[in-house]
Design a protein around this motif. Structure first.
Motif, PDB file in Angstrom:
ATOM      1  N   ALA A 273       0.568  -1.440  -0.100  1.00  0.00           N
ATOM      2  CA  ALA A 273       0.509  -0.126  -0.003  1.00  0.00           C
ATOM      3  C   ALA A 273       1.017   1.195   0.036  1.00  0.00           C
ATOM      4  O   ALA A 273       0.443   2.842  -1.289  1.00  0.00           O
ATOM      5  CB  ALA A 273      -0.913  -0.029   1.219  1.00  0.00           C
ATOM      6  N   ARG A 274       1.780   1.050   0.782  1.00  0.00           N
ATOM      7  CA  ARG A 274       3.118   2.200   0.907  1.00  0.00           C
ATOM      8  C   ARG A 274       2.998   2.241  -0.384  1.00  0.00           C
ATOM      9  O   ARG A 274       4.164   3.632  -0.894  1.00  0.00           O
ATOM     10  CB  ARG A 274       4.266   1.812   1.645  1.00  0.00           C
ATOM     11  CG  ARG A 274       5.151   3.823   2.225  1.00  0.00           C
ATOM     12  CD  ARG A 274       5.833   2.763   2.455  1.00  0.00           C
ATOM     13  NE  ARG A 274       6.797   4.082   3.244  1.00  0.00           N
ATOM     14  CZ  ARG A 274       7.778   3.655   4.675  1.00  0.00           C
ATOM     15  NH1 ARG A 274       8.551   2.882   5.101  1.00  0.00           N
ATOM     16  NH2 ARG A 274       8.413   4.930   4.269  1.00  0.00           N
ATOM     17  N   ALA A 275       3.867   1.288  -1.035  1.00  0.00           N
ATOM     18  CA  ALA A 275       4.399   1.503  -2.555  1.00  0.00           C
ATOM     19  C   ALA A 275       3.587   2.291  -3.617  1.00  0.00           C
ATOM     20  O   ALA A 275       3.462   3.119  -4.561  1.00  0.00           O
ATOM     21  CB  ALA A 275       4.596  -0.118  -3.503  1.00  0.00           C
ATOM     22  N   MET A 276       1.919   2.420  -3.525  1.00  0.00           N
ATOM     23  CA  MET A 276       0.220   2.293  -4.671  1.00  0.00           C
ATOM     24  C   MET A 276       0.679   4.390  -3.754  1.00  0.00           C
ATOM     25  O   MET A 276       0.297   5.397  -4.422  1.00  0.00           O
ATOM     26  CB  MET A 276      -0.184   1.957  -4.320  1.00  0.00           C
ATOM     27  CG  MET A 276      -0.821  -0.136  -4.917  1.00  0.00           C
ATOM     28  SD  MET A 276      -2.068  -0.581  -5.369  1.00  0.00           S
ATOM     29  CE  MET A 276      -1.913  -1.317  -3.414  1.00  0.00           C
ATOM     30  N   THR A 277       0.480   4.540  -1.993  1.00  0.00           N
ATOM     31  CA  THR A 277       0.548   5.795  -2.162  1.00  0.00           C
ATOM     32  C   THR A 277       1.009   5.736  -2.005  1.00  0.00           C
ATOM     33  O   THR A 277       0.574   7.720  -2.152  1.00  0.00           O
ATOM     34  CB  THR A 277      -0.204   5.400  -0.582  1.00  0.00           C
ATOM     35  OG1 THR A 277      -0.209   4.667   0.743  1.00  0.00           O
ATOM     36  CG2 THR A 277      -1.880   4.567  -0.078  1.00  0.00           C
ATOM     37  N   ARG A 278       2.572   6.181  -1.806  1.00  0.00           N
ATOM     38  CA  ARG A 278       3.779   7.404  -1.452  1.00  0.00           C
ATOM     39  C   ARG A 278       3.634   8.757  -2.714  1.00  0.00           C
ATOM     40  O   ARG A 278       3.593   9.392  -2.852  1.00  0.00           O
ATOM     41  CB  ARG A 278       5.092   7.079  -1.612  1.00  0.00           C
ATOM     42  CG  ARG A 278       5.859   7.808  -1.799  1.00  0.00           C
ATOM     43  CD  ARG A 278       6.853   7.311  -1.527  1.00  0.00           C
ATOM     44  NE  ARG A 278       7.465   6.351  -0.134  1.00  0.00           N
ATOM     45  CZ  ARG A 278       8.411   5.988  -0.128  1.00  0.00           C
ATOM     46  NH1 ARG A 278       9.399   5.173  -0.905  1.00  0.00           N
ATOM     47  NH2 ARG A 278       8.445   5.229   1.153  1.00  0.00           N
ATOM     48  N   PRO A 279       3.384   7.698  -3.742  1.00  0.00           N
ATOM     49  CA  PRO A 279       2.630   8.442  -5.580  1.00  0.00           C
ATOM     50  C   PRO A 279       1.358   9.358  -5.845  1.00  0.00           C
ATOM     51  O   PRO A 279       1.269  10.894  -6.067  1.00  0.00           O
ATOM     52  CB  PRO A 279       3.491   7.686  -6.849  1.00  0.00           C
ATOM     53  CG  PRO A 279       2.613   5.624  -6.057  1.00  0.00           C
ATOM     54  CD  PRO A 279       3.546   6.266  -4.209  1.00  0.00           C
ATOM     55  N   VAL A 280       0.740   8.278  -5.108  1.00  0.00           N
ATOM     56  CA  VAL A 280      -0.224   9.364  -4.656  1.00  0.00           C
ATOM     57  C   VAL A 280      -0.496  10.380  -4.029  1.00  0.00           C
ATOM     58  O   VAL A 280      -0.890  11.363  -4.417  1.00  0.00           O
ATOM     59  CB  VAL A 280      -1.428   8.598  -4.533  1.00  0.00           C
ATOM     60  CG1 VAL A 280      -3.380   8.458  -4.181  1.00  0.00           C
ATOM     61  CG2 VAL A 280      -2.017   7.442  -5.252  1.00  0.00           C
ATOM     62  N   SER A 281       0.112  10.418  -2.923  1.00  0.00           N
ATOM     63  CA  SER A 281      -0.060  11.611  -1.964  1.00  0.00           C
ATOM     64  C   SER A 281       1.503  12.648  -2.699  1.00  0.00           C
ATOM     65  O   SER A 281       0.903  13.565  -2.732  1.00  0.00           O
ATOM     66  CB  SER A 281       0.785  11.032  -0.601  1.00  0.00           C
ATOM     67  OG  SER A 281       0.098   9.936   0.209  1.00  0.00           O
ATOM     68  N   SER A 282       2.344  12.036  -3.395  1.00  0.00           N
ATOM     69  CA  SER A 282       3.011  13.562  -4.062  1.00  0.00           C
ATOM     70  C   SER A 282       2.201  13.503  -5.345  1.00  0.00           C
ATOM     71  O   SER A 282       2.852  15.331  -4.905  1.00  0.00           O
ATOM     72  CB  SER A 282       4.213  12.399  -4.903  1.00  0.00           C
ATOM     73  OG  SER A 282       4.759  13.223  -5.819  1.00  0.00           O
ATOM     74  N   LEU A 283       1.193  13.368  -5.887  1.00  0.00           N
ATOM     75  CA  LEU A 283       0.852  13.641  -7.135  1.00  0.00           C
ATOM     76  C   LEU A 283      -0.741  15.196  -6.462  1.00  0.00           C
ATOM     77  O   LEU A 283      -0.581  15.772  -6.497  1.00  0.00           O
ATOM     78  CB  LEU A 283      -0.350  12.945  -7.618  1.00  0.00           C
ATOM     79  CG  LEU A 283       0.252  11.679  -8.445  1.00  0.00           C
ATOM     80  CD1 LEU A 283      -0.566  11.118  -8.965  1.00  0.00           C
ATOM     81  CD2 LEU A 283       1.134  12.971  -9.671  1.00  0.00           C
ATOM     82  N   ALA A 284      -0.917  14.035  -5.295  1.00  0.00           N
ATOM     83  CA  ALA A 284      -1.644  15.381  -4.147  1.00  0.00           C
ATOM     84  C   ALA A 284      -0.798  16.568  -3.452  1.00  0.00           C
ATOM     85  O   ALA A 284      -1.083  17.544  -3.863  1.00  0.00           O
ATOM     86  CB  ALA A 284      -2.842  14.837  -2.598  1.00  0.00           C
ATOM     87  N   GLY A 285      -0.077  16.752  -3.506  1.00  0.00           N
ATOM     88  CA  GLY A 285       0.949  17.694  -2.691  1.00  0.00           C
ATOM     89  C   GLY A 285       1.337  18.785  -4.363  1.00  0.00           C
ATOM     90  O   GLY A 285       1.367  20.142  -3.956  1.00  0.00           O
ATOM     91  N   VAL A 286       1.600  18.097  -5.949  1.00  0.00           N
ATOM     92  CA  VAL A 286       2.231  19.070  -6.751  1.00  0.00           C
ATOM     93  C   VAL A 286       0.318  19.355  -7.068  1.00  0.00           C
ATOM     94  O   VAL A 286       0.532  20.731  -7.397  1.00  0.00           O
ATOM     95  CB  VAL A 286       1.646  17.764  -7.844  1.00  0.00           C
ATOM     96  CG1 VAL A 286       2.038  18.832  -8.871  1.00  0.00           C
ATOM     97  CG2 VAL A 286       3.440  17.480  -7.139  1.00  0.00           C
TER      98      VAL A 286
END
Length: 429
Positions: free
Chosen positions: A168-181
């Protein structure tokens, strides 16, 4: 998302382990009981062989059989055909009577289970060997094995949750990065870009977000250029207007018109600079100086129209987080509304007071008040104007971190209140 995936993994692993461990626990218990019964049956068979051997010799050494029964691992009793009982004391139950007829049986008794073996050919008739197997011996070691299996099951559930959390961390980390951008883009940082990563679907979203950011940047650049070009084209009629003002015969009238042309030219210059500004840097200015200057400018027109101007400025400087040009445009918009929507000789007042965290700018008039149900609606006006004055003031206040409020003045007219957030050491003084 990580928590939900971990819970899903825990639920799935628990169901699988439940389906496997329950039959396994029952199997362990059955195997333990079978082993205990087999061992007790073996002892009963050995004792039966001893009784049968003694019977074949024609005599029964009761003392020897008694000692042998007492030394057995389980309580052992020998019921001879002549009625004698050797070994451990036990009642002659119905199961013993059944076994005395030549049938070996196993029967449940209070506290355990008895193994009965019939011995044919013993003196006095069929003898019966009874071995008592207690309940704790039937389940010996089962509790430890079951506890071990439960610990193993919990360890597997924990391992499953850990693996699920890593996935889940491997999937949510890029999603969180997209939210930050996306938040950076919403805040005005048009240089923010995502680094595509994670599953293919998430990478596709990252690429799409970057494409959207590029498109937004291009559209804003095009809009800036269009605004700058339009503003630049206004300079030609301004130049002609200045020449017309200089040709006026009345020096006072010429000076007044030239001052208006200068103000309009400054406004056009500010529009060009704002349009070409790539990012809205956080500026600051002295609100006391800017408000005082703009009120002095409008006081000339107020004197011509017979308006009474009441100005109340707090001691300066009072630094606010707005550029001087933006604050001047805001004050001009508010005072322009007063002149546009009230009759001549209508008084108005401007007050700048200190407030916690900034300054409070209030503009009052004695006119008819707001002419529309939604004065802040961009492009809406109750007097045929553009309807942008209050919107300009609102955006100026919000750009500093403040807000705009509307109400009625003590004279029954309109009151506009702007809270301008402060900047610098004097912000909260």
């Amino acid at each position: 998302m990580r928590r939900w995936l971990a819970l899903l993994a825990a639920a799935t692993t628990s169901l699988v382990l439940f389906a496997l461990l329950v039959p396994l626990l029952l199997l362990v218990r059955t195997a333990a009981e079978s082993g205990a019964v087999a061992r007790a049956s073996g002892e009963a068979e050995s004792m039966a062989v001893a009784v049968g051997t003694a019977g074949a010799a024609g005599t029964v050494d009761a003392e020897t059989l008694h000692l042998t029964a007492e030394r057995a691992a389980h309580p052992t009793t020998v019921f001879l055909g002549d009625g004698r009982v050797l070994g451990a004391r036990a009642e002659r139950s119905a199961a013993v009577e059944l076994a005395a007829r030549g049938r070996s049986v196993t029967a449940a008794v209070p506290g355990g289970r008895e193994i009965l073996v019939a011995v044919q050919g013993a003196p006095g008739g069929t003898a019966v060997v009874r071995v008592l197997l207690r309940d704790d011996e039937l389940t010996g070691g089962v509790a430890r094995v079951q506890a071990g299996l439960l610990v193993l099951g919990l360890a597997l559930v924990g391992l499953g949750m850990l693996v699920a959390d890593r996935l889940a961390r491997a999937m949510t980390r890029p999603v969180s990065s997209l939210a930050g951008v996306s938040h950076r883009l919403a805040a005005g940082d048009l240089a923010a870009r995502a680094v595509p990563g994670g599953p293919p679907e998430v990478r596709a979203v990252g690429l799409a977000l970057n494409h959207l950011a590029e498109r937004i940047t291009g559209l804003l650049a095009e809009e800036r250029e269009n605004a700058a070009d339009l503003s630049h084209r206004l300079r030609t009629p301004l130049t002609g207007l200045r020449l017309e003002a200089e040709s006026l015969s009345d020096p006072d009238e010429a000076a007044r018109v030239e001052a208006r042309v200068d103000a309009l030219e400054r406004a056009v210059t500010a529009v060009i600079e704002e349009a070409r500004r790539r990012s809205r840097d956080r500026a600051e200015c002295d609100a006391v100086a800017v408000v005082g200057d703009r009120v002095a400018f409008w006081s000339v027109l107020a004197e011509d129209q017979g308006r009474t101007v009441e100005l109340d400025l707090c001691p300066g400087p009072r630094t606010v987080a707005v550029s001087a040009g933006d604050l001047a445009a805001c004050v001009d918009a508010l005072l322009g509304n007063v002149f546009a929507h009230t009759d001549e000789e209508t008084p108005f007042g401007v007050r700048l007071a200190p407030a916690p965290g900034g300054a409070l700018l209030t503009v009052d008039d004695a006119g008819p008040g707001f002419g529309t149900a939604d004065p802040l609606g961009r492009g809406e006006s109750g007097a045929g104007s553009t309807g942008l004055g209050l919107d300009i003031a609102r955006r100026t206040a919000e750009s500093s971190g403040g807000a705009l409020g509307l109400g009625a003045s003590p004279a029954g007219g309109a009151r506009v209140t702007l809270f301008l957030a402060g900047s610098g050491p004097l912000a909260g003084s």
